[in-house]
Design an enzyme around this catalytic site. Structure first.
Site, mmCIF file in Angstrom:
data_model
loop_
_atom_site.group_PDB
_atom_site.id
_atom_site.type_symbol
_atom_site.label_atom_id
_atom_site.label_comp_id
_atom_site.label_asym_id
_atom_site.label_seq_id
_atom_site.Cartn_x
_atom_site.Cartn_y
_atom_site.Cartn_z
ATOM 1 N N ARG A 55 0.837 -1.220 0.000
ATOM 2 C CA ARG A 55 0.000 0.000 0.000
ATOM 3 C C ARG A 55 0.868 1.265 0.000
ATOM 4 O O ARG A 55 0.506 2.274 0.607
ATOM 5 C CB ARG A 55 -0.950 0.021 1.211
ATOM 6 C CG ARG A 55 -1.996 -1.065 1.213
ATOM 7 C CD ARG A 55 -2.983 -0.894 0.058
ATOM 8 N NE ARG A 55 -4.138 -1.760 0.220
ATOM 9 C CZ ARG A 55 -4.178 -3.026 -0.197
ATOM 10 N NH1 ARG A 55 -3.129 -3.549 -0.804
ATOM 11 N NH2 ARG A 55 -5.262 -3.746 -0.022
ATOM 12 N N SER A 94 -10.606 -0.861 2.997
ATOM 13 C CA SER A 94 -9.870 -1.010 4.262
ATOM 14 C C SER A 94 -9.467 0.375 4.766
ATOM 15 O O SER A 94 -8.848 1.146 4.032
ATOM 16 C CB SER A 94 -8.601 -1.826 4.044
ATOM 17 O OG SER A 94 -8.918 -3.104 3.577
ATOM 18 N N GLU A 98 -4.986 4.042 6.116
ATOM 19 C CA GLU A 98 -4.516 3.749 4.759
ATOM 20 C C GLU A 98 -4.965 4.800 3.738
ATOM 21 O O GLU A 98 -4.131 5.324 2.999
ATOM 22 C CB GLU A 98 -4.954 2.338 4.333
ATOM 23 C CG GLU A 98 -4.204 1.813 3.113
ATOM 24 C CD GLU A 98 -4.740 2.406 1.839
ATOM 25 O OE1 GLU A 98 -3.935 2.928 1.046
ATOM 26 O OE2 GLU A 98 -5.968 2.382 1.624
HETATM 27 N N1 EPU Z 1 -10.772 -10.930 9.828
HETATM 28 C C1 EPU Z 1 -11.472 -11.058 11.009
HETATM 29 N N2 EPU Z 1 -12.417 -10.118 11.299
HETATM 30 C C2 EPU Z 1 -12.681 -9.082 10.473
HETATM 31 C C3 EPU Z 1 -11.958 -8.957 9.280
HETATM 32 C C4 EPU Z 1 -11.002 -9.906 8.971
HETATM 33 O O1 EPU Z 1 -11.257 -11.979 11.794
HETATM 34 O O2 EPU Z 1 -13.565 -8.289 10.799
HETATM 35 C C5 EPU Z 1 -9.792 -11.974 9.485
HETATM 36 C C6 EPU Z 1 -10.271 -12.827 8.316
HETATM 37 O O3 EPU Z 1 -11.071 -13.881 8.756
HETATM 38 C C7 EPU Z 1 -8.980 -13.312 7.713
HETATM 39 C C8 EPU Z 1 -8.034 -12.144 7.956
HETATM 40 O O4 EPU Z 1 -8.609 -11.362 9.007
HETATM 41 O O5 EPU Z 1 -8.497 -14.423 8.388
HETATM 42 C C9 EPU Z 1 -7.815 -11.290 6.719
HETATM 43 O O6 EPU Z 1 -9.069 -10.797 6.288
HETATM 44 P P1 EPU Z 1 -9.394 -10.534 4.733
HETATM 45 O O7 EPU Z 1 -9.049 -11.722 3.949
HETATM 46 O O8 EPU Z 1 -10.790 -10.042 4.654
HETATM 47 O O9 EPU Z 1 -8.390 -9.431 4.281
HETATM 48 P P2 EPU Z 1 -7.814 -8.133 4.994
HETATM 49 O O10 EPU Z 1 -6.405 -8.406 5.387
HETATM 50 O O11 EPU Z 1 -8.724 -7.642 6.056
HETATM 51 C C10 EPU Z 1 -6.774 -7.184 2.809
HETATM 52 C C11 EPU Z 1 -6.768 -5.907 2.041
HETATM 53 C C12 EPU Z 1 -8.067 -5.766 1.240
HETATM 54 C C13 EPU Z 1 -8.172 -6.941 0.277
HETATM 55 C C14 EPU Z 1 -8.156 -8.244 1.106
HETATM 56 C C15 EPU Z 1 -8.141 -9.471 0.236
HETATM 57 C C16 EPU Z 1 -5.426 -4.333 3.322
HETATM 58 C C17 EPU Z 1 -5.403 -3.096 4.154
HETATM 59 N N3 EPU Z 1 -6.631 -4.765 2.936
HETATM 60 O O12 EPU Z 1 -7.820 -7.091 3.776
HETATM 61 O O13 EPU Z 1 -7.967 -4.579 0.473
HETATM 62 O O14 EPU Z 1 -9.366 -6.881 -0.479
HETATM 63 O O15 EPU Z 1 -6.957 -8.278 1.919
HETATM 64 O O16 EPU Z 1 -6.908 -9.615 -0.363
HETATM 65 O O17 EPU Z 1 -4.379 -4.889 3.017
HETATM 66 C C18 EPU Z 1 -8.492 -2.243 0.539
HETATM 67 O O18 EPU Z 1 -7.289 -2.025 0.552
HETATM 68 O O19 EPU Z 1 -9.333 -1.294 0.544
HETATM 69 C C19 EPU Z 1 -8.981 -3.617 0.557
HETATM 70 C C20 EPU Z 1 -10.278 -3.916 0.655
#
Ligand code: EPU
Length: 346
Positions: A166, A237, A333
């Site tokens: 990012r 995010s 972010e």
């Molecule tokens: N999780 C929770 N609770 C929550 C949210 C997430 O327990 O409320 C857990 C999920 O179960 C999973 C882990 O956290 O085990 C990661 O969650 P997720 O796969 O939803 O991805 P993220 O790390 O929260 C990142 C990116 C997203 C992107 C997704 C998928 C960042 C800041 N965000 O989110 O990007 O779509 O991975 O690759 O890196 C964005 O930047 O706007 C965005 C949506």
């Protein structure tokens, strides 16, 4: 002739978090010529400028004391660059997902995991958009920019853009220097699926897998997990996933064995959404009704039309709760829109 400053305009509709906001002026930029003219106008009015795409990753303060230059440069050209690759030169104002759909419709590989990310093509390199195991930097060949101060067009190779998680130089030392007008992508004609992310593994081994099929699957997953900005205002995010030292990470994992985490070269990355959820904040309305989304706590939603000050109060509350429970500092972010002065005219 003395030019008078324009009246204020409501720009609430220009940010997907729908923060109530006004600006001194807004100009639509659809070519290098309109950009050059708008910079002349702002310079003559002694007015700072702020660059904006679709406003899906921007935080608007209550008032923007300057001229917003909203990028609407279109155009898309595909050229075969080798037996196995195609180079796409894309106007920065094109909608990102429309570009992804055109790529997968032609059977090209490289951006399918990034389907349905809101925003414009020009914003993609700024925060190095990423999802489902792919970052856009992996397919960027170069970025074509307009230098705001020298008024010249330049092509910058991907290697010089300082891409990271990012991150890019466009977010920092180039923020007040360059206006992105086009992005050049190198796409593959050969199947190169990235299916490591949970949810996409079902596609492993599928006979005749196409990039379109991957994009459709990604779009399905995103639609289930993430709120549509047009229905429930948000900027995706809100925080970065924090990267902490391996010593700190070991303590966290010992205390919370189920915390999702990933080893990186810089340290260990933790899922911020999980941390926020564990603080009991998921689905809980904070100041002005700002709410960590009930299905993904990393996404802050604005269902009640809160303003910037209320957002910041909510953000501070979340940061403080996560810091006190886990000793981890969350970092915002999306970028705050902050106008800057033009130093020279041509
Ligand atoms: N999780 C929770 N609770 C929550 C949210 C997430 O327990 O409320 C857990 C999920 O179960 C999973 C882990 O956290 O085990 C990661 O969650 P997720 O796969 O939803 O991805 P993220 O790390 O929260 C990142 C990116 C997203 C992107 C997704 C998928 C960042 C800041 N965000 O989110 O990007 O779509 O991975 O690759 O890196 C964005 O930047 O706007 C965005 C949506």
């Amino acid at each position: 002739m003395v030019l008078s400053k324009p009246e204020m305009v409501d720009v609430t509709h220009c940010n997907s978090l729908r923060l109530t906001s006004t600006a001194r002026a807004i100009r639509s930029i659809d070519s290098v010529e309109t950009l050059d003219n708008a910079i002349d106008e702002a310079f003559a009015l002694d007015m700072p400028i702020a660059v904006l795409g679709e406003g899906t990753n921007s935080i608007f303060p209550n008032h923007i004391e300057g001229m917003i230059l909203k990028c609407e440069i279109s155009g898309l050209e595909f050229v075969q660059s080798s037996d196995t690759t195609v180079r796409a030169t894309v106007g920065a104002g094109l909608n990102w997902n429309d570009f992804v759909r055109q790529c997968v419709d032609q059977g090209l590989w490289g951006v399918e995991n990034l389907a349905l990310i809101p925003g414009s093509v020009g914003a993609a390199p700024v925060q190095n958009i990423g999802a489902y195991g792919v970052e856009v930097s992996s397919v960027i060949h170069s970025v074509i920019v307009f230098d705001i101060h020298t008024r010249t067009v330049k092509e910058i190779s991907a290697e010089r853009c300082g891409f990271g998680y990012r991150e890019s130089r466009f977010k920092h030392e180039w923020r007040q220097k360059y206006f992105i007008i086009q992005v050049v992508f190198e796409l593959s004609k050969v199947a190169s699926p990235v299916l490591s992310y949970a949810g996409l593994d079902a596609l492993q081994g599928e006979v005749g897998l196409t990039s379109k099929r991957v994009a459709d699957e990604v779009s399905d997953i995103r639609s289930q997990k993430l709120p549509q900005p047009s229905i429930l205002p948000n900027v995706g995010s809100y925080f970065k996933n924090p990267i902490v030292s391996s010593e700190h990470a070991a303590r966290l994992v010992a205390d919370y064995p189920s915390v999702p985490h990933w080893n990186m070269s810089e340290g260990v990355k933790f899922a911020a959404g999980w941390l926020i959820e564990r603080c009991g904040l998921k689905g809980e309305p904070l100041e002005g009704g700002i709410t960590p989304y009930a299905k993904q706590a990393l996404v802050l939603t604005n269902p009640k039309g809160a303003c910037y000050d209320q957002l910041v109060a909510s953000e501070r509350w979340i940061i403080a709760e996560v810091a006190s429970k886990f000793g981890v500092e969350l970092e915002r972010e999306p970028q705050l829109v902050s106008p800057f002065a033009i130093s020279t005219s041509h």
